[in-house]
Design a protein around this motif. Structure first.
Motif, mmCIF file in Angstrom:
data_model
loop_
_atom_site.group_PDB
_atom_site.id
_atom_site.type_symbol
_atom_site.label_atom_id
_atom_site.label_comp_id
_atom_site.label_asym_id
_atom_site.label_seq_id
_atom_site.Cartn_x
_atom_site.Cartn_y
_atom_site.Cartn_z
ATOM 1 N N ASP A 1 0.826 -1.212 0.000
ATOM 2 C CA ASP A 1 0.000 0.000 0.000
ATOM 3 C C ASP A 1 0.858 1.259 0.000
ATOM 4 N N PHE A 2 1.891 1.262 0.828
ATOM 5 C CA PHE A 2 2.752 2.444 0.950
ATOM 6 C C PHE A 2 3.513 2.693 -0.354
ATOM 7 N N ASN A 3 4.104 1.638 -0.902
ATOM 8 C CA ASN A 3 4.879 1.792 -2.147
ATOM 9 C C ASN A 3 3.989 2.228 -3.311
ATOM 10 N N GLU B 1 -15.368 -0.015 -16.144
ATOM 11 C CA GLU B 1 -15.409 -0.991 -15.051
ATOM 12 C C GLU B 1 -15.639 -0.308 -13.709
ATOM 13 N N MET B 2 -15.066 0.869 -13.527
ATOM 14 C CA MET B 2 -15.255 1.612 -12.280
ATOM 15 C C MET B 2 -16.696 2.059 -12.122
ATOM 16 N N VAL B 3 -17.335 2.365 -13.233
ATOM 17 C CA VAL B 3 -18.733 2.817 -13.196
ATOM 18 C C VAL B 3 -19.632 1.751 -12.570
ATOM 19 N N LYS B 4 -19.317 0.484 -12.814
ATOM 20 C CA LYS B 4 -20.136 -0.623 -12.301
ATOM 21 C C LYS B 4 -20.174 -0.652 -10.771
ATOM 22 N N HIS B 5 -19.136 -0.091 -10.143
ATOM 23 C CA HIS B 5 -19.034 -0.161 -8.678
ATOM 24 C C HIS B 5 -19.625 1.056 -7.970
ATOM 25 N N ASP B 6 -20.008 2.088 -8.723
ATOM 26 C CA ASP B 6 -20.589 3.308 -8.134
ATOM 27 C C ASP B 6 -19.725 3.852 -6.989
ATOM 28 N N TYR B 7 -18.454 4.081 -7.278
ATOM 29 C CA TYR B 7 -17.537 4.581 -6.256
ATOM 30 C C TYR B 7 -17.908 5.997 -5.820
ATOM 31 N N ASN B 8 -17.766 6.258 -4.508
ATOM 32 C CA ASN B 8 -17.869 7.639 -4.041
ATOM 33 C C ASN B 8 -16.477 8.269 -4.092
ATOM 34 N N PRO B 9 -16.333 9.565 -3.809
ATOM 35 C CA PRO B 9 -15.029 10.227 -3.964
ATOM 36 C C PRO B 9 -13.925 9.741 -3.012
ATOM 37 N N HIS B 10 -14.278 8.926 -2.001
ATOM 38 C CA HIS B 10 -13.292 8.489 -1.000
ATOM 39 C C HIS B 10 -12.651 9.708 -0.311
ATOM 40 N N LYS C 1 4.346 5.727 -5.314
ATOM 41 C CA LYS C 1 4.603 5.709 -6.764
ATOM 42 C C LYS C 1 3.511 6.445 -7.543
ATOM 43 N N HIS C 2 2.263 6.134 -7.229
ATOM 44 C CA HIS C 2 1.155 6.726 -7.971
ATOM 45 C C HIS C 2 0.991 8.217 -7.662
ATOM 46 N N SER C 3 1.273 8.606 -6.430
ATOM 47 C CA SER C 3 1.169 10.023 -6.063
ATOM 48 C C SER C 3 2.196 10.846 -6.831
ATOM 49 N N ILE C 4 3.416 10.349 -6.896
ATOM 50 C CA ILE C 4 4.475 11.051 -7.638
ATOM 51 C C ILE C 4 4.108 11.138 -9.117
ATOM 52 N N SER C 5 3.587 10.037 -9.657
ATOM 53 C CA SER C 5 3.190 10.004 -11.067
ATOM 54 C C SER C 5 2.067 11.005 -11.340
ATOM 55 N N TYR C 6 1.104 11.092 -10.427
ATOM 56 C CA TYR C 6 -0.025 12.006 -10.627
ATOM 57 C C TYR C 6 0.417 13.469 -10.527
ATOM 58 N N PRO D 1 -8.654 -0.137 -12.558
ATOM 59 C CA PRO D 1 -7.629 0.033 -11.521
ATOM 60 C C PRO D 1 -8.091 -0.463 -10.162
ATOM 61 N N ASN D 2 -7.203 -0.406 -9.196
ATOM 62 C CA ASN D 2 -7.567 -0.750 -7.822
ATOM 63 C C ASN D 2 -6.740 0.077 -6.842
ATOM 64 N N GLY D 3 -7.113 -0.006 -5.572
ATOM 65 C CA GLY D 3 -6.353 0.631 -4.509
ATOM 66 C C GLY D 3 -6.196 2.131 -4.654
ATOM 67 N N THR D 4 -4.944 2.574 -4.526
ATOM 68 C CA THR D 4 -4.617 3.992 -4.534
ATOM 69 C C THR D 4 -5.030 4.679 -5.823
ATOM 70 N N VAL D 5 -4.904 3.985 -6.944
ATOM 71 C CA VAL D 5 -5.236 4.584 -8.240
ATOM 72 C C VAL D 5 -6.708 4.984 -8.284
ATOM 73 N N ILE D 6 -7.583 4.136 -7.721
ATOM 74 C CA ILE D 6 -9.013 4.463 -7.684
ATOM 75 C C ILE D 6 -9.237 5.768 -6.933
ATOM 76 N N ARG D 7 -8.579 5.896 -5.769
ATOM 77 C CA ARG D 7 -8.737 7.120 -4.975
ATOM 78 C C ARG D 7 -8.283 8.347 -5.764
ATOM 79 N N ILE D 8 -7.125 8.266 -6.372
ATOM 80 C CA ILE D 8 -6.589 9.418 -7.106
ATOM 81 C C ILE D 8 -7.520 9.811 -8.249
ATOM 82 N N ILE D 9 -8.022 8.811 -8.966
ATOM 83 C CA ILE D 9 -8.934 9.089 -10.078
ATOM 84 C C ILE D 9 -10.221 9.745 -9.573
#
Length: 416
Positions: free
Chosen positions: A256-258, A326-335, A262-267, A282-290
Motif C-alpha cells: 500500500d505504501f509503495n 469498469e469503475m462505473v459498475k461499482h458506483d464509487y464515491n469520492p473516497h 509511486k502513484h502520487s508522484i506520477s499524478y 484500476p484498484n487501490g490507490t489509483v481508484i482514490r486518485i482518479i
C-alpha cells in the motif's frame, strides 16, 4: 427525587446499550438509538430539565437540512428515504445532548462500555479469522494465514477504516480509566498493546498514520513535562524504527505504501497524463486518485453542487468519458468526505462543515477537552481518505461521541 434518579439511571443504561450496539451490534444501533433518544426527550419534557441548544453543534443540524434540500433538488430521488434515515442523527443528537442532565453521566461506566465492547468485537473478529483459516485454501497467497487475521476478516461487521477509529477511541478510554485509577497499570498496558496491534492488522493506512501521530503527540507532551532529552529522543527513535519496520516487512502495508508513493508522484508530475494512461480497471490507490481528480474537476465546474442523488451520476459520466467503464459498475464515491460534500451540496455547505469542525477543535484546545479534540481531529483526518459520513457506522459514531464529549469538559477526561 428518588424516582428522578432511577429514571435517569435507566436512561444511562440505555445510553450504554446504544454505545455497545455501535461497536458490536450495528444492525441494532437504530433501534437502540430510538429507545435512548425517546427516553431522554420524554424525561426531559416531563421533569422540565433545562434545555439549551449547543451552538457548537448547530452546524450538524444545518448540514442535515442542506442534505434534505440537496435531495429535493436532485433529479434522482431514489435514495431520498435512505438520506433522511441515515443522517437524521445530525438533527436528533444535538437536540438530545442539549439537555442539561446528560452532563451527569458516570464516565467510568461509559469508558468501560467502550473498551469492553471493542475487545469483544475484536475477539469476534479473531473467531471469524479462525473460520476463514479452516474454510479456505491457505496455500493460496491471497487467502494465507496472515490474510485471515487482517482487514475485513478481522472486522467482519464494519469497514476497517471505521473500525480503526473505534479502536483508537478504545485506546483513549483505556488511558482515561488508568489515569483515574479504574484500571491497574499492567492491565492497561496489555489492553493498549492489544488494541494497537488490531489497528495495525486492520491495515487502514489512514488509521495507522493517525495513531502514529497521536503517539507522537503523547510522547512529545511527556517529553516536555516529565522526561529528559535522552529518554524522549530514544522513544521517538524507537517509534520511527517501528514504523519503518512495518513498512518494510508487513506485506500488505508495504504494498500500500509503495503504491501510494509511486502513484502520487506520477499524478503530481502529470495529472492529466496519469488519468489517461491508468489501467481502465484500476484498484487501490489509483481508484482514490482518479475519484479525487474527477470530483475536484466537477466541483470546479459547478461550485453549487449537483444534488445528493445526482452526484454519483455525474462522477460516473466523467469516468465513462475517460474510459473507466469498469469503475462505473461499482458506483464509487469520492473516497474523501470534503469532496463528497462539495460534489453533492456545493462549496458553501463544505465551508460550513469545515468551519464547524475547526470551531470544535479550537473549543477543545481552549477547554483542554482532550476526548473532543482527538475525536474531531480523527474525523477531519479520516475525511481526507474516506467519505466517513456516508455510512451509518461513521455518521452515528462521530456525531454521537462529538455530542457526548462536548459536555465532558472535566479533569477526569483530560489525557495530557
Amino acid at each position: 427525587m428518588k424516582s428522578i434518579i432511577e429514571k435517569e439511571s435507566i436512561v444511562e443504561k440505555l445510553l450504554l446499550l446504544f454505545i455497545i450496539s455501535i461497536f458490536c451490534m450495528p444492525k441494532l444501533t437504530a433501534i437502540a438509538g430510538i429507545i435512548f433518544f425517546s427516553s431522554s426527550l420524554y424525561i426531559s419534557i416531563k421533569k422540565k430539565f433545562p434545555f439549551k441548544l449547543n451552538r457548537e453543534l448547530v452546524f450538524f443540524m444545518v448540514l442535515y437540512i442542506l442534505y434534505l434540500i440537496g435531495m429535493i433538488f436532485s433529479n434522482d430521488q431514489s435514495n431520498f428515504k435512505h438520506i433522511i434515515e441515515s443522517k437524521i442523527v445530525f438533527l436528533i443528537l444535538p437536540l438530545v445532548f442539549s439537555i442539561a442532565y446528560h452532563k451527569s453521566y458516570n464516565h467510568k461506566n461509559i469508558h468501560l462500555s467502550i473498551v469492553l465492547s471493542i475487545i469483544l468485537y475484536t475477539i469476534y473478529g479473531i473467531y471469524n479469522g479462525i473460520l476463514w483459516y479452516f474454510d479456505n485454501d491457505i496455500s493460496n497467497p491471497y487467502y494465507g494465514t496472515f490474510y485471515c487475521f487482517t482487514r475485513g476478516i478481522l472486522s467482519p461487521l464494519t469497514h476497517p477504516s471505521y473500525d480503526a477509529a473505534y479502536v483508537f477511541l478504545g485506546v483513549l478510554s483505556t488511558l482515561s480509566l488508568y489515569k483515574n485509577g479504574h484500571l491497574k497499570k499492567i492491565i492497561s498496558i496489555i489492553i493498549v498493546l492489544f488494541l494497537s496491534l488490531k489497528i495495525i492488522l486492520l491495515f487502514s493506512f489512514s488509521g495507522i498514520l493517525f495513531f502514529f501521530i497521536f503517539i507522537l503527540i503523547m510522547v512529545l507532551w511527556y517529553a516536555k513535562k516529565r522526561w529528559n532529552l535522552v529518554t524522549s529522543f530514544s522513544i521517538l527513535s524507537l517509534l520511527f524504527l517501528f514504523i519503518f519496520f512495518l513498512l518494510k516487512n508487513a506485506p500488505i502495508l508495504k504494498t500500500d505504501f509503495n503504491n501510494a508513493k509511486k502513484h502520487s508522484i506520477s499524478y503530481i508530475s502529470d495529472p492529466e497524463g496519469f488519468i489517461e494512461k491508468s489501467d481502465k480497471n484500476p484498484n487501490g490507490t489509483v481508484i482514490r486518485i482518479i475519484m479525487w481528480k474527477i470530483s475536484y474537476d466537477l466541483i470546479k465546474e459547478n461550485p453549487l453542487g449537483y444534488g445528493v442523488g445526482d452526484a454519483m451520476h455525474m462522477t460516473n459520466s466523467k469516468l465513462k468519458k475517460y474510459g473507466f467503464d469498469e469503475m462505473v459498475k461499482h458506483d464509487y464515491n469520492p473516497h474523501n468526505q470534503y469532496l463528497q460534500i462539495g460534489l453533492e451540496l456545493g462549496v458553501l455547505p463544505l465551508f460550513i462543515f469545515v468551519f464547524g469542525c475547526i470551531f470544535l477543535v479550537i473549543k477543545a484546545l481552549k477547554s483542554k477537552n482532550h476526548f473532543l479534540l482527538f475525536i474531531v481531529l480523527n474525523l477531519m483526518f479520516n475525511c481526507c481518505f474516506e467519505s466517513m459520513l456516508q455510512r451509518q457506522s461513521g455518521i452515528v459514531f462521530y456525531t454521537f461521541f462529538i455530542c457526548l464529549f462536548l459536555q465532558w469538559n472535566v479533569k477526569e477526561n483530560r489525557l495530557l
